[in-house]
Design a protein around this motif. Structure first.
Motif, PDB file in Angstrom:
ATOM      1  N   ASP A  74       0.837  -1.197   0.000  1.00  0.00           N
ATOM      2  CA  ASP A  74       0.000   0.000   0.000  1.00  0.00           C
ATOM      3  C   ASP A  74       0.874   1.250   0.000  1.00  0.00           C
ATOM      4  O   ASP A  74       2.101   1.176  -0.056  1.00  0.00           O
ATOM      5  N   TRP A  75       0.246   2.398   0.080  1.00  0.00           N
ATOM      6  CA  TRP A  75       0.952   3.676   0.002  1.00  0.00           C
ATOM      7  C   TRP A  75       1.892   3.905   1.180  1.00  0.00           C
ATOM      8  O   TRP A  75       2.844   4.668   1.084  1.00  0.00           O
TER       9      TRP A  75
ATOM     10  N   ALA B 179       5.496   3.211   0.382  1.00  0.00           N
ATOM     11  CA  ALA B 179       6.155   4.314  -0.330  1.00  0.00           C
ATOM     12  C   ALA B 179       6.565   5.405   0.653  1.00  0.00           C
ATOM     13  O   ALA B 179       7.680   5.940   0.572  1.00  0.00           O
TER      14      ALA B 179
ATOM     15  N   THR C 240       5.160   9.333  -1.335  1.00  0.00           N
ATOM     16  CA  THR C 240       3.721   9.140  -1.140  1.00  0.00           C
ATOM     17  C   THR C 240       2.931   9.808  -2.255  1.00  0.00           C
ATOM     18  O   THR C 240       2.006   9.214  -2.816  1.00  0.00           O
TER      19      THR C 240
ATOM     20  N   ASP D  83       3.251   7.812  -5.392  1.00  0.00           N
ATOM     21  CA  ASP D  83       2.440   6.596  -5.311  1.00  0.00           C
ATOM     22  C   ASP D  83       0.963   6.907  -5.559  1.00  0.00           C
ATOM     23  O   ASP D  83       0.290   6.185  -6.294  1.00  0.00           O
ATOM     24  N   PHE D  84       0.463   7.985  -4.973  1.00  0.00           N
ATOM     25  CA  PHE D  84      -0.930   8.385  -5.206  1.00  0.00           C
ATOM     26  C   PHE D  84      -1.151   8.745  -6.671  1.00  0.00           C
ATOM     27  O   PHE D  84      -2.187   8.391  -7.259  1.00  0.00           O
TER      28      PHE D  84
ATOM     29  N   TYR E 126      -1.691   5.769  -8.907  1.00  0.00           N
ATOM     30  CA  TYR E 126      -3.027   5.181  -8.889  1.00  0.00           C
ATOM     31  C   TYR E 126      -3.980   5.916  -9.824  1.00  0.00           C
ATOM     32  O   TYR E 126      -4.975   5.350 -10.260  1.00  0.00           O
TER      33      TYR E 126
END
Length: 146
Positions: A99-100, A103, A137, A140-141, A144
């Protein structure tokens, strides 16, 4: 005994090279180093090409300086990316989830490590760790979204 192999594929503008060193952790580190190191080398080359064309002057000395800059930038940014990829992979393995947060933690550890290796003081190391976590972070977002 570990095996090594090399493979690659080309489809459209994307080029993907896979190097199998027999260890997933090492594979992730080398992959990150090569991909981001290549981007840094290309950026340095394009920047110097622009300034060479703009000035209209080309010399062997300037070419040598460009090659040195390309190697330095590629090695630095490739190392940062390799450290980050390894940290994120390690955090994922330790936490047992993807998951985030991996990261964020990996980015913070990378910022801390690179900053400490650069012999920064305590406050700078903390700021670099926070920055590394925030950038990782956010990336990573954004991943998505695409």
């Amino acid at each position: 005994m570990p095996r090594s192999s090399f493979g690659g594929s080309v489809s459209g503008p994307k080029v993907d090279v896979a190097i199998d060193l027999g260890n997933p952790f090492l594979n992730v580190i080398v992959d990150g180093f090569l991909k981001i190191g290549t981007v840094a080398v290309t950026r340095a080359a394009a920047e110097d090409a622009y300034f060479t064309v703009k000035s209209g002057k080309f010399s062997g000395h300037k070419f040598e300086d460009t090659l040195k800059k390309m190697c330095k930038e590629g090695a630095y940014w490739g190392t940062v990316a390799g450290v980050y990829a390894g940290m994120e992979y390690g955090v994922e393995r330790i936490r047992g989830t993807r998951d985030w947060k991996n990261a964020m933690i990996g980015g913070a550890l990378t910022g801390l490590t690179i900053s400490a290796a650069s012999k920064n003081n305590g406050d700078r190391i903390v700021i670099d760790a926070i920055t590394g976590g925030a950038i990782a972070t956010a990336a990573d977002f954004l991943n998505y979204l695409t």
